[in-house]
Design a protein around this motif. Structure first.
Motif: not given
Length: 144
Positions: A8-34
């Motif tokens: 996550v980018k926080t503030g002007p020009g600074r990056h802060k690594d924030t722990a966490g997961k992003t979950t992408i559903a199969d249906s999202v990939v299918a929609t993009i592909a379609g």
């Protein structure tokens, strides 16, 4: 579903690594592909005959398009494999169109999700001939 690390980018020009997961559903990939497949010149429709007929009725009832019709995906932690059932227009150079589909889908899925696309199988189910009745026309609700 798949997960990916998130920065996550926080503030002007600074990056802060924030722990966490992003979950992408199969249906999202299918929609993009379609959507990416439908944007390729030469692709008339997606799905097999029965799938298109049922989908056409469902689209009329819900008044929306099913972008995942004719798309099957397998999504892992870092990779995705995609199967596409397409109908091409008569006169379309099928091998070239299949290559264009692979390029379009790979670019869209990798750019939007960060997943590596390792395989795209393009199954050409039919050829649309202009002037012939399509599955959608047969479901017009008219008595014959």
């Amino acid at each position: 579903m798949t997960t990916a690390e998130n920065s996550v980018k926080t503030g002007p020009g600074r990056h802060k690594d924030t722990a966490g997961k992003t979950t992408i559903a199969d249906s999202v990939v299918a929609t993009i592909a379609g959507i990416a497949t439908r944007e390729v010149e030469g692709v008339h429709a997606m799905g097999g005959g029965a799938t298109r007929a049922v989908g056409a009725v469902r689209d009329r009832v819900s008044r929306s398009d099913d972008h995942t019709r004719g798309v099957k995906v397998e999504v892992g932690e870092e990779q995705a494999a995609i199967d596409l059932d397409v109908v091409v227009g008569y006169g379309t150079h099928i091998a070239e169109t299949a290559s264009d589909i692979r390029g379009s889908v790979t670019s869209a899925v990798e750019l939007m999700t960060g997943l590596e696309v390792v395989e795209i199988n393009v199954n050409v189910r039919d050829v649309h001939v202009p002037g012939e009745e399509s599955d959608e026309d047969e479901d017009s609700g008219r008595v014959r």
